[in-house]
Design a protein around this motif. Structure first.
Motif, PDB file in Angstrom:
ATOM      1  N   LEU A  69       0.845  -1.191   0.000  1.00  0.00           N
ATOM      2  CA  LEU A  69       0.000   0.000   0.000  1.00  0.00           C
ATOM      3  C   LEU A  69       0.875   1.233   0.000  1.00  0.00           C
ATOM      4  CD1 LEU A  69      -2.812  -0.878   2.574  1.00  0.00           C
ATOM      5  CD2 LEU A  69      -2.968  -0.832   0.097  1.00  0.00           C
ATOM      6  N   ASP A  70       0.310   2.344  -0.356  1.00  0.00           N
ATOM      7  CA  ASP A  70       1.063   3.573  -0.482  1.00  0.00           C
ATOM      8  C   ASP A  70       0.818   4.496   0.714  1.00  0.00           C
ATOM      9  OD1 ASP A  70       2.805   5.296  -1.678  1.00  0.00           O
ATOM     10  OD2 ASP A  70       1.333   6.153  -3.042  1.00  0.00           O
ATOM     11  N   TYR A  71       0.924   3.959   1.910  1.00  0.00           N
ATOM     12  CA  TYR A  71       0.721   4.749   3.126  1.00  0.00           C
ATOM     13  C   TYR A  71       1.982   4.650   3.967  1.00  0.00           C
ATOM     14  CZ  TYR A  71      -4.157   4.046   1.825  1.00  0.00           C
ATOM     15  OH  TYR A  71      -5.329   3.983   1.157  1.00  0.00           O
ATOM     16  N   SER A  72       2.669   5.741   4.180  1.00  0.00           N
ATOM     17  CA  SER A  72       3.949   5.677   4.879  1.00  0.00           C
ATOM     18  C   SER A  72       3.789   5.239   6.334  1.00  0.00           C
ATOM     19  CB  SER A  72       4.682   7.006   4.787  1.00  0.00           C
ATOM     20  OG  SER A  72       3.917   8.031   5.364  1.00  0.00           O
ATOM     21  N   HIS A  73       2.742   5.685   7.038  1.00  0.00           N
ATOM     22  CA  HIS A  73       2.583   5.262   8.441  1.00  0.00           C
ATOM     23  C   HIS A  73       2.314   3.767   8.514  1.00  0.00           C
ATOM     24  CE1 HIS A  73      -1.623   5.774   7.264  1.00  0.00           C
ATOM     25  NE2 HIS A  73      -1.921   4.971   8.253  1.00  0.00           N
ATOM     26  N   TYR A  74       1.558   3.254   7.585  1.00  0.00           N
ATOM     27  CA  TYR A  74       1.285   1.821   7.505  1.00  0.00           C
ATOM     28  C   TYR A  74       2.577   1.073   7.210  1.00  0.00           C
ATOM     29  CZ  TYR A  74       0.063  -2.383   4.834  1.00  0.00           C
ATOM     30  OH  TYR A  74       0.019  -3.654   4.318  1.00  0.00           O
ATOM     31  N   SER A  75       3.335   1.557   6.245  1.00  0.00           N
ATOM     32  CA  SER A  75       4.561   0.886   5.820  1.00  0.00           C
ATOM     33  C   SER A  75       5.598   0.838   6.925  1.00  0.00           C
ATOM     34  CB  SER A  75       5.165   1.609   4.621  1.00  0.00           C
ATOM     35  OG  SER A  75       4.270   1.599   3.553  1.00  0.00           O
ATOM     36  N   ARG A  76       5.747   1.908   7.608  1.00  0.00           N
ATOM     37  CA  ARG A  76       6.797   1.989   8.612  1.00  0.00           C
ATOM     38  C   ARG A  76       6.501   1.132   9.833  1.00  0.00           C
ATOM     39  NH1 ARG A  76      11.028   4.397   7.628  1.00  0.00           N
ATOM     40  NH2 ARG A  76      11.099   5.986   6.052  1.00  0.00           N
ATOM     41  N   ASP A  77       5.282   0.917  10.150  1.00  0.00           N
ATOM     42  CA  ASP A  77       4.951   0.187  11.371  1.00  0.00           C
ATOM     43  C   ASP A  77       4.404  -1.205  11.086  1.00  0.00           C
ATOM     44  OD1 ASP A  77       5.707   2.393  13.004  1.00  0.00           O
ATOM     45  OD2 ASP A  77       3.787   3.328  12.598  1.00  0.00           O
ATOM     46  N   TYR A  78       3.161  -1.269  10.726  1.00  0.00           N
ATOM     47  CA  TYR A  78       2.485  -2.554  10.544  1.00  0.00           C
ATOM     48  C   TYR A  78       3.142  -3.422   9.484  1.00  0.00           C
ATOM     49  CZ  TYR A  78      -1.145  -5.939   9.514  1.00  0.00           C
ATOM     50  OH  TYR A  78      -1.818  -7.111   9.292  1.00  0.00           O
ATOM     51  N   PHE A  79       3.378  -2.864   8.307  1.00  0.00           N
ATOM     52  CA  PHE A  79       3.940  -3.657   7.228  1.00  0.00           C
ATOM     53  C   PHE A  79       5.329  -4.172   7.591  1.00  0.00           C
ATOM     54  CE2 PHE A  79       6.581  -4.174   3.485  1.00  0.00           C
ATOM     55  CZ  PHE A  79       5.852  -5.130   2.800  1.00  0.00           C
ATOM     56  N   ARG A  80       6.170  -3.321   8.136  1.00  0.00           N
ATOM     57  CA  ARG A  80       7.534  -3.733   8.483  1.00  0.00           C
ATOM     58  C   ARG A  80       7.509  -4.875   9.498  1.00  0.00           C
ATOM     59  NH1 ARG A  80      11.805   0.404  10.819  1.00  0.00           N
ATOM     60  NH2 ARG A  80      11.004   1.519   9.045  1.00  0.00           N
ATOM     61  N   ARG A  81       6.672  -4.756  10.528  1.00  0.00           N
ATOM     62  CA  ARG A  81       6.576  -5.822  11.536  1.00  0.00           C
ATOM     63  C   ARG A  81       6.096  -7.127  10.917  1.00  0.00           C
ATOM     64  NH1 ARG A  81       4.349  -1.875  14.759  1.00  0.00           N
ATOM     65  NH2 ARG A  81       2.274  -2.693  14.383  1.00  0.00           N
ATOM     66  N   MET A  82       5.045  -7.051  10.105  1.00  0.00           N
ATOM     67  CA  MET A  82       4.510  -8.260   9.496  1.00  0.00           C
ATOM     68  C   MET A  82       5.530  -8.887   8.555  1.00  0.00           C
ATOM     69  SD  MET A  82       1.101  -9.080   7.278  1.00  0.00           S
ATOM     70  CE  MET A  82       0.054  -9.394   8.687  1.00  0.00           C
TER      71      MET A  82
END
Length: 102
Positions: A69-82
Protein backbone atom coordinates in the motif's frame (compact mmCIF):
# COMPACT_ATOMS: atom_id res chain seq x y z
CA UNK A 1 11.54 -18.86 -5.61
CA UNK A 2 8.63 -20.07 -7.68
CA UNK A 3 5.80 -21.03 -5.33
CA UNK A 4 3.86 -24.15 -6.29
CA UNK A 5 1.23 -26.43 -4.74
CA UNK A 6 3.90 -28.58 -3.07
CA UNK A 7 5.45 -25.59 -1.32
CA UNK A 8 2.20 -24.10 0.03
CA UNK A 9 1.82 -26.62 2.92
CA UNK A 10 5.44 -25.98 3.89
CA UNK A 11 4.79 -22.23 3.95
CA UNK A 12 1.67 -22.75 6.08
CA UNK A 13 3.66 -24.95 8.46
CA UNK A 14 6.48 -22.42 8.74
CA UNK A 15 4.06 -19.59 9.48
CA UNK A 16 1.66 -21.61 11.63
CA UNK A 17 -1.34 -20.50 9.57
CA UNK A 18 -3.83 -21.93 7.11
CA UNK A 19 -3.89 -19.75 4.00
CA UNK A 20 -7.19 -18.70 2.45
CA UNK A 21 -8.00 -19.78 -1.09
CA UNK A 22 -7.50 -16.25 -2.45
CA UNK A 23 -4.07 -16.10 -0.79
CA UNK A 24 -3.07 -19.41 -2.33
CA UNK A 25 -4.31 -18.32 -5.76
CA UNK A 26 -2.33 -15.09 -5.50
CA UNK A 27 0.85 -16.92 -4.43
CA UNK A 28 0.51 -19.42 -7.27
CA UNK A 29 -0.05 -16.75 -9.90
CA UNK A 30 2.18 -14.04 -11.28
CA UNK A 31 -0.61 -11.50 -11.04
CA UNK A 32 -1.20 -8.49 -8.89
CA UNK A 33 -3.21 -8.29 -5.70
CA UNK A 34 -6.86 -8.34 -6.69
CA UNK A 35 -8.73 -8.01 -3.42
CA UNK A 36 -8.67 -5.09 -1.00
CA UNK A 37 -11.01 -5.93 1.86
CA UNK A 38 -9.58 -5.20 5.27
CA UNK A 39 -8.70 -8.41 7.09
CA UNK A 40 -8.63 -10.49 3.91
CA UNK A 41 -5.03 -11.65 4.33
CA UNK A 42 -3.75 -9.56 1.45
CA UNK A 43 -0.73 -8.19 3.29
CA UNK A 44 0.29 -11.61 4.58
CA UNK A 45 0.19 -13.08 1.07
CA UNK A 46 2.16 -10.12 -0.28
CA UNK A 47 4.79 -10.49 2.47
CA UNK A 48 5.19 -14.20 1.68
CA UNK A 49 5.64 -13.50 -2.01
CA UNK A 50 8.08 -10.65 -1.35
CA UNK A 51 10.14 -12.65 1.16
CA UNK A 52 10.50 -15.51 -1.32
CA UNK A 53 11.18 -13.28 -4.32
CA UNK A 54 14.51 -12.66 -5.98
CA UNK A 55 16.11 -9.31 -6.48
CA UNK A 56 18.18 -6.65 -4.82
CA UNK A 57 18.27 -6.67 -1.00
CA UNK A 58 15.28 -4.94 0.59
CA UNK A 59 16.21 -1.92 2.68
CA UNK A 60 14.05 -2.18 5.78
CA UNK A 61 14.76 1.45 6.64
CA UNK A 62 12.41 2.37 3.75
CA UNK A 63 9.63 -0.24 3.64
CA UNK A 64 7.30 2.22 1.92
CA UNK A 65 9.36 1.65 -1.24
CA UNK A 66 8.12 -1.94 -1.56
CA UNK A 67 5.02 -2.26 0.61
CA UNK A 68 1.68 -3.31 -0.85
CA UNK A 69 0.00 0.00 0.00
CA UNK A 70 1.06 3.57 -0.48
CA UNK A 71 0.72 4.75 3.13
CA UNK A 72 3.95 5.68 4.88
CA UNK A 73 2.58 5.26 8.44
CA UNK A 74 1.29 1.82 7.51
CA UNK A 75 4.56 0.89 5.82
CA UNK A 76 6.80 1.99 8.61
CA UNK A 77 4.95 0.19 11.37
CA UNK A 78 2.48 -2.55 10.54
CA UNK A 79 3.94 -3.66 7.23
CA UNK A 80 7.53 -3.73 8.48
CA UNK A 81 6.58 -5.82 11.54
CA UNK A 82 4.51 -8.26 9.50
CA UNK A 83 7.13 -8.61 6.79
CA UNK A 84 9.95 -9.22 9.27
CA UNK A 85 7.87 -11.83 11.12
CA UNK A 86 7.08 -13.67 7.88
CA UNK A 87 10.67 -13.34 6.65
CA UNK A 88 12.08 -14.66 9.94
CA UNK A 89 9.76 -17.66 10.14
CA UNK A 90 10.39 -18.65 6.54
CA UNK A 91 14.14 -18.22 7.01
CA UNK A 92 14.08 -20.29 10.22
CA UNK A 93 12.33 -23.11 8.32
CA UNK A 94 15.03 -23.24 5.66
CA UNK A 95 13.41 -21.24 2.88
CA UNK A 96 15.72 -19.18 0.71
CA UNK A 97 14.50 -15.69 1.53
CA UNK A 98 15.41 -12.41 -0.04
CA UNK A 99 18.31 -10.57 1.55
CA UNK A 100 17.42 -7.56 3.69
CA UNK A 101 19.28 -4.55 5.00
CA UNK A 102 18.36 -2.96 8.28
Amino acid sequence: MKINMLVLPQIENALGVKLYLQQKNYLLSDGKLFWWERGSGKTLAYCIRLALSEGEPLDMRYPERFSDLDYSHYSRDYFRRMFMEVWSKLNDHGFRVREIRQ
